[in-house]
Design an enzyme around this catalytic site. Structure first.
Site, PDB file in Angstrom:
ATOM      1  N   CYS A 128       0.827  -1.211   0.000  1.00 39.26           N
ATOM      2  CA  CYS A 128       0.000   0.000   0.000  1.00 39.26           C
ATOM      3  C   CYS A 128       0.862   1.262   0.000  1.00 39.26           C
ATOM      4  O   CYS A 128       2.023   1.232   0.387  1.00 39.26           O
ATOM      5  CB  CYS A 128      -0.917   0.118   1.231  1.00 39.26           C
ATOM      6  SG  CYS A 128      -2.154  -1.192   1.265  1.00 39.26           S
TER       7      CYS A 128
ATOM      8  N   GLY B 188       0.622   0.013  -4.914  1.00 41.59           N
ATOM      9  CA  GLY B 188      -0.660  -0.687  -4.883  1.00 41.59           C
ATOM     10  C   GLY B 188      -1.495  -0.297  -6.073  1.00 41.59           C
ATOM     11  O   GLY B 188      -1.684   0.898  -6.330  1.00 41.59           O
TER      12      GLY B 188
ATOM     13  N   ASN C 199      -0.517   1.346   5.807  1.00 39.22           N
ATOM     14  CA  ASN C 199       0.491   0.633   5.032  1.00 39.22           C
ATOM     15  C   ASN C 199       1.250  -0.286   5.987  1.00 39.22           C
ATOM     16  O   ASN C 199       1.873   0.189   6.927  1.00 39.22           O
ATOM     17  CB  ASN C 199       1.442   1.650   4.387  1.00 39.22           C
ATOM     18  CG  ASN C 199       2.637   1.021   3.695  1.00 39.22           C
ATOM     19  OD1 ASN C 199       3.667   1.660   3.519  1.00 39.22           O
ATOM     20  ND2 ASN C 199       2.520  -0.226   3.280  1.00 39.22           N
ATOM     21  N   GLY C 200       1.177  -1.609   5.721  1.00 38.02           N
ATOM     22  CA  GLY C 200       1.866  -2.569   6.585  1.00 38.02           C
ATOM     23  C   GLY C 200       0.961  -3.731   6.918  1.00 38.02           C
ATOM     24  O   GLY C 200      -0.149  -3.839   6.381  1.00 38.02           O
TER      25      GLY C 200
ATOM     26  N   TYR D  41      13.555  -3.578  -4.017  1.00 40.88           N
ATOM     27  CA  TYR D  41      12.519  -3.784  -5.025  1.00 40.88           C
ATOM     28  C   TYR D  41      11.375  -2.768  -5.005  1.00 40.88           C
ATOM     29  O   TYR D  41      10.975  -2.268  -6.052  1.00 40.88           O
ATOM     30  CB  TYR D  41      11.925  -5.192  -4.847  1.00 40.88           C
ATOM     31  CG  TYR D  41      10.909  -5.573  -5.890  1.00 40.88           C
ATOM     32  CD1 TYR D  41      11.281  -6.198  -7.073  1.00 40.88           C
ATOM     33  CD2 TYR D  41       9.555  -5.293  -5.704  1.00 40.88           C
ATOM     34  CE1 TYR D  41      10.343  -6.530  -8.041  1.00 40.88           C
ATOM     35  CE2 TYR D  41       8.609  -5.628  -6.667  1.00 40.88           C
ATOM     36  CZ  TYR D  41       9.003  -6.245  -7.826  1.00 40.88           C
ATOM     37  OH  TYR D  41       8.084  -6.569  -8.771  1.00 40.88           O
TER      38      TYR D  41
ATOM     39  N   CYS E 171      15.189  -4.903   8.880  1.00 44.71           N
ATOM     40  CA  CYS E 171      14.551  -6.215   8.869  1.00 44.71           C
ATOM     41  C   CYS E 171      15.083  -6.922   7.627  1.00 44.71           C
ATOM     42  O   CYS E 171      15.038  -6.378   6.521  1.00 44.71           O
ATOM     43  CB  CYS E 171      13.031  -6.094   8.771  1.00 44.71           C
ATOM     44  SG  CYS E 171      12.253  -7.726   8.544  1.00 44.71           S
TER      45      CYS E 171
HETATM   46  S1  SF4 Z   1      12.830  -7.395   4.882  1.00 42.55           S
HETATM   47 FE1  SF4 Z   1      11.313  -7.936   6.469  1.00 42.55          FE
HETATM   48  S2  SF4 Z   1       9.587  -6.564   6.106  1.00 42.55           S
HETATM   49 FE2  SF4 Z   1      10.868  -6.519   4.275  1.00 42.55          FE
HETATM   50  S3  SF4 Z   1      10.031  -8.059   2.867  1.00 42.55           S
HETATM   51 FE3  SF4 Z   1      11.635  -9.079   4.057  1.00 42.55          FE
HETATM   52  S4  SF4 Z   1      10.573  -9.967   5.849  1.00 42.55           S
HETATM   53 FE4  SF4 Z   1       9.196  -8.450   4.917  1.00 42.55          FE
END
Ligand code: SF4
Length: 484
Positions: free
Chosen positions: A30, A56, A130-131, A271, A462
């Site tokens: 989103c 989106g 968004n999330g 990406y 992450c």
């Molecule tokens: S880095 Fe974390 S938040 Fe981003 S696509 Fe991968 S698992 Fe999902």
């Protein structure tokens, strides 16, 4: 609130959107945009959403307020398909929020389009999210046990219910108590009759920035490319765990939540985000180029030239070609006009879907040793068809370098690969993937090199889809259609 503007389109869009969704790589979940203090709030939100369309493409919506009356319009489709001049003229006010949706929780139907607008205790407010929340199941079950009735199958509606539960304590307290209960990824915009509000999860998974226009209007947006389009100046990012409230008194903010670690989604850089955006304090284009250049430190390929599959592989390909001293050829041409007229071919013509979008330049490819730079391989189904087309165009040797590590783990934070079964790298070794894709060579960038290319430490990101280390608790049994 004037609900007459809401249009329920009776056509069954599901099949069309499914077809559009699976035509390419992984999809974002989103984009959000909001503005306070401009007489053309609806028009500027339209342009802001236009800039965020890549986040989106299933539905779009705008909610406006003139300080008293709230109006909304949302429908299935691209921003340019959903809104036209007279519709925007009807959305009056100096304050607006908008949303473009790609569904990661709940089906792609109008009922689940956002912003989600409700009347509560004499007020009207709207939420655009968004999330993805990782504890949505548990909270929804608790709310339903006490009689709450849900209108949608989205996790975002939980935020609306929690805000309403604490509404009488004032907006600051309602947001604080909501943030205290929800877990996962959220960059949220909210509109009340008199204010534009933004808040972001304490780990900072998804981007959200603040901009300002020359007339003093404030803007909140998922990415800075939306600020550029409406000529707003970037002010700063909304901090993780921060609440920003913009009203007639200007902008004020407070830190509602704090977390020791950060978890900016590194896949936004690889990406999702637009290369002309700056997110999490870094330009996306330069990050992608750095990822491509990092490949040369791990592997050199004897090839005639470097080529991307446009558009997502373009930037890493520039980085690799420059670092390797090899020519860069745009040997695959993208048709930019694939839209609503696209008809999903029958099974016997299944390659057609990829070919309608990308076509190799046979004269440039014939007899050549090519090195293709890909930004990622998720399911592998699109890549195999693309590689086959390059082989059929007469390439002598095809090597593929991927500018991120193998994607072995699902994402629970809003990206469209929520089960291991979907991921080719979760089921096959790199050598097996090479054989499946019928490549002469295949190499993925290492996790260490990816982090080095970022110029930051690994604890900032992450990277769970690469290393399986999820920054929050997760529920593997919860999927996109869990509430249906
Ligand atoms: S880095 Fe974390 S938040 Fe981003 S696509 Fe991968 S698992 Fe999902």
């Amino acid at each position: 609130m004037n609900r007459d503007l809401r249009e329920i389109k009776s056509m069954d869009c599901c099949n069309f959107w499914k077809q559009r969704r699976y035509a390419g790589g992984p999809r974002e979940e989103c984009g959000v945009f909001g503005i306070y203090g401009h007489e053309d709030a609806a028009n500027l939100t339209y342009f802001g959403l236009y800039a965020l369309q890549h986040r989106g493409q299933e539905s779009a919506g705008i909610v406006t307020s003139d300080g008293k009356n709230v109006q909304e319009y949302k429908a299935m489709g691209l921003v340019s398909e959903v809104f036209h001049e007279s519709r925007l003229r009807d959305l009056k006010g100096h304050l607006a929020v908008g949303h473009v949706r790609y569904s990661t929780t709940g089906s792609s139907v109008l009922q689940n389009a956002q912003p989600f607008c409700v009347n509560h205790a004499g007020s009207t407010f709207a939420v655009a999210h968004n999330g993805n929340l990782v504890n949505a199941h548990q909270i929804r079950a608790e709310l339903e046990a006490y009689g709450s009735i849900f209108q949608t199958t989205m996790d975002s509606e939980i935020i609306v219910h929690l805000l309403a539960k604490s509404w009488r304590k004032g907006i600051d307290e309602a947001i604080y108590q909501t943030m205290n209960l929800i877990r996962g990824a959220y960059s949220v915009l909210m509109l009340t009759e008199k204010a534009l509000i933004g808040f972001r999860d304490p780990l900072g998974f998804r981007p959200l920035c603040i901009g300002r226009m020359s007339n003093g209007a404030y803007v909140l947006a998922s990415e800075t490319c939306a600020l550029d389009l409406i000529q707003a100046e970037f002010v700063r990012d909304v901090e993780r765990g921060e609440v920003v409230i913009i009203d007639e008194n200007g902008l004020r903010s407070f830190a509602a939540m704090q977390a020791e670690k950060r978890a900016n989604c590194i896949f936004e850089f690889i990406y999702f985000a637009r290369p002309d955006s700056n997110i999490f304090g870094r330009n996306v284009y330069s990050f992608r180029k750095a990822l491509g250049a990092a490949l040369i430190r791990e592997i050199t390929v004897d090839a005639d030239y470097v080529m991307p599959f446009p558009d997502s592989g373009n930037y890493a390909a520039v980085g690799y070609a420059q670092a390797a001293g090899l020519p860069l050829e745009l040997a695959v041409i993208r048709n930019h006009y694939v839209g609503r007229t696209f008809i999903q071919p029958s099974q016997s013509l299944r390659d057609f879907g990829v070919r309608i979008k990308l076509n190799p330049v046979k004269d440039t490819i014939r007899g050549k040793r090519v090195v293709i730079i890909e930004d990622s391989i998720i399911r592998g189904t699109t890549t195999v068809t693309r590689v086959k087309a390059i082989r059929e165009a007469g390439a002598r040797e095809i090597s593929m370098l991927v500018s991120c590590p193998p994607t072995r783990y699902p994402c629970f934070y809003g990206i469209d690969f929520s089960t291991k079964g979907e991921l080719i790298a979760a089921k096959k070794s790199v050598e097996e993937i090479r054989q499946f894709l019928e490549l002469d060579a295949l190499h993925y960038l290492s996790l260490e090199a990816m982090v080095e290319a970022s110029g930051s430490n690994s604890d900032r990101f992450c990277m769970a889809c690469f290393n399986g280390k999820y920054p929050t608790g997760i529920n593997e049994h919860v999927g996109k259609f869990s509430f249906e």
